[in-house]
Write a protein that holds these residues in place. Structure first.
Motif, mmCIF file in Angstrom:
data_model
loop_
_atom_site.group_PDB
_atom_site.id
_atom_site.type_symbol
_atom_site.label_atom_id
_atom_site.label_comp_id
_atom_site.label_asym_id
_atom_site.label_seq_id
_atom_site.Cartn_x
_atom_site.Cartn_y
_atom_site.Cartn_z
ATOM 1 N N TYR A 76 0.820 -1.213 0.000
ATOM 2 C CA TYR A 76 0.000 0.000 0.000
ATOM 3 C C TYR A 76 0.853 1.262 0.000
ATOM 4 N N LEU A 77 1.932 1.254 0.767
ATOM 5 C CA LEU A 77 2.776 2.441 0.880
ATOM 6 C C LEU A 77 3.751 2.586 -0.284
ATOM 7 N N ALA A 78 4.128 1.479 -0.896
ATOM 8 C CA ALA A 78 5.138 1.524 -1.946
ATOM 9 C C ALA A 78 4.577 1.901 -3.313
ATOM 10 N N ASP A 79 3.308 1.632 -3.543
ATOM 11 C CA ASP A 79 2.722 1.862 -4.861
ATOM 12 C C ASP A 79 1.471 2.721 -4.721
ATOM 13 N N LEU A 80 1.566 3.975 -5.140
ATOM 14 C CA LEU A 80 0.448 4.907 -4.981
ATOM 15 C C LEU A 80 -0.738 4.591 -5.879
ATOM 16 N N ILE A 103 -1.827 1.464 -6.497
ATOM 17 C CA ILE A 103 -2.437 0.185 -6.148
ATOM 18 C C ILE A 103 -3.748 0.408 -5.379
ATOM 19 N N THR A 104 -4.726 -0.392 -5.687
ATOM 20 C CA THR A 104 -6.011 -0.286 -5.005
ATOM 21 C C THR A 104 -6.030 -1.204 -3.785
ATOM 22 N N GLN A 105 -6.957 -0.920 -2.883
ATOM 23 C CA GLN A 105 -7.111 -1.785 -1.711
ATOM 24 C C GLN A 105 -7.519 -3.190 -2.146
ATOM 25 N N LYS A 106 -8.290 -3.264 -3.202
ATOM 26 C CA LYS A 106 -8.720 -4.568 -3.724
ATOM 27 C C LYS A 106 -7.515 -5.388 -4.181
ATOM 28 N N GLU A 107 -6.579 -4.741 -4.873
ATOM 29 C CA GLU A 107 -5.381 -5.425 -5.341
ATOM 30 C C GLU A 107 -4.478 -5.816 -4.174
ATOM 31 N N VAL A 108 -4.365 -4.937 -3.185
ATOM 32 C CA VAL A 108 -3.575 -5.263 -1.986
ATOM 33 C C VAL A 108 -4.165 -6.490 -1.309
ATOM 34 N N TRP A 125 -3.018 4.283 7.620
ATOM 35 C CA TRP A 125 -2.116 4.067 6.494
ATOM 36 C C TRP A 125 -2.209 5.188 5.470
ATOM 37 N N GLU A 126 -3.390 5.756 5.286
ATOM 38 C CA GLU A 126 -3.553 6.833 4.304
ATOM 39 C C GLU A 126 -2.739 8.055 4.723
ATOM 40 N N ASN A 127 -2.777 8.396 6.005
ATOM 41 C CA ASN A 127 -1.974 9.519 6.502
ATOM 42 C C ASN A 127 -0.486 9.235 6.351
ATOM 43 N N LEU A 128 -0.100 8.017 6.630
ATOM 44 C CA LEU A 128 1.301 7.633 6.493
ATOM 45 C C LEU A 128 1.728 7.726 5.031
ATOM 46 N N ARG A 129 0.871 7.260 4.148
ATOM 47 C CA ARG A 129 1.148 7.315 2.714
ATOM 48 C C ARG A 129 1.341 8.770 2.276
ATOM 49 N N THR A 130 0.482 9.633 2.746
ATOM 50 C CA THR A 130 0.574 11.054 2.411
ATOM 51 C C THR A 130 1.834 11.673 2.980
ATOM 52 N N SER A 131 2.154 11.349 4.218
ATOM 53 C CA SER A 131 3.337 11.943 4.851
ATOM 54 C C SER A 131 4.623 11.500 4.174
ATOM 55 N N LEU A 132 4.631 10.318 3.607
ATOM 56 C CA LEU A 132 5.816 9.854 2.902
ATOM 57 C C LEU A 132 6.032 10.614 1.605
#
Length: 85
Positions: A17-21, A23-28, A48-55
């Motif tokens: 989820y964090l490595a590929d922006l 990718i969908t939740q369905k695919e994960v 996780w969404e906040n973490l993804r954004t902060s990265l």
């Protein structure tokens, strides 16, 4: 190789989820071999969404956005009759 534990699946899902922006939740969920609802719960409950954004956002970018907001507020206040926030 044996079956992965839930924690291992969660860790793998988080990495995906964090490595590929794109990718969908369905695919994960498919890749981690868990239910889509499970991934959704992890994303929401563990931030996780906040973490993804902060990265993706550097400190400089965050400061730039904050300064832009402050400038807008100051301009708005300066252009109205009541000059107080």
């Amino acid at each position: 190789m044996g079956e992965l534990s839930i924690q291992q699946k969660k860790d793998y899902a988080k990495t995906l989820y964090l490595a590929d922006l794109t990718i969908t939740q369905k695919e994960v969920a498919r890749r981690a071999d868990v239910a889509e609802k499970t991934v959704s719960n992890w994303v929401n409950k563990e931030g996780w969404e906040n973490l993804r954004t902060s990265l993706l956002t550097t400190r400089e970018t965050q400061l730039s956005h904050l300064y832009n907001q402050l400038r807008y507020l100051n301009e708005t206040i300066a252009n109205r009759e009541n000059k107080y926030a």
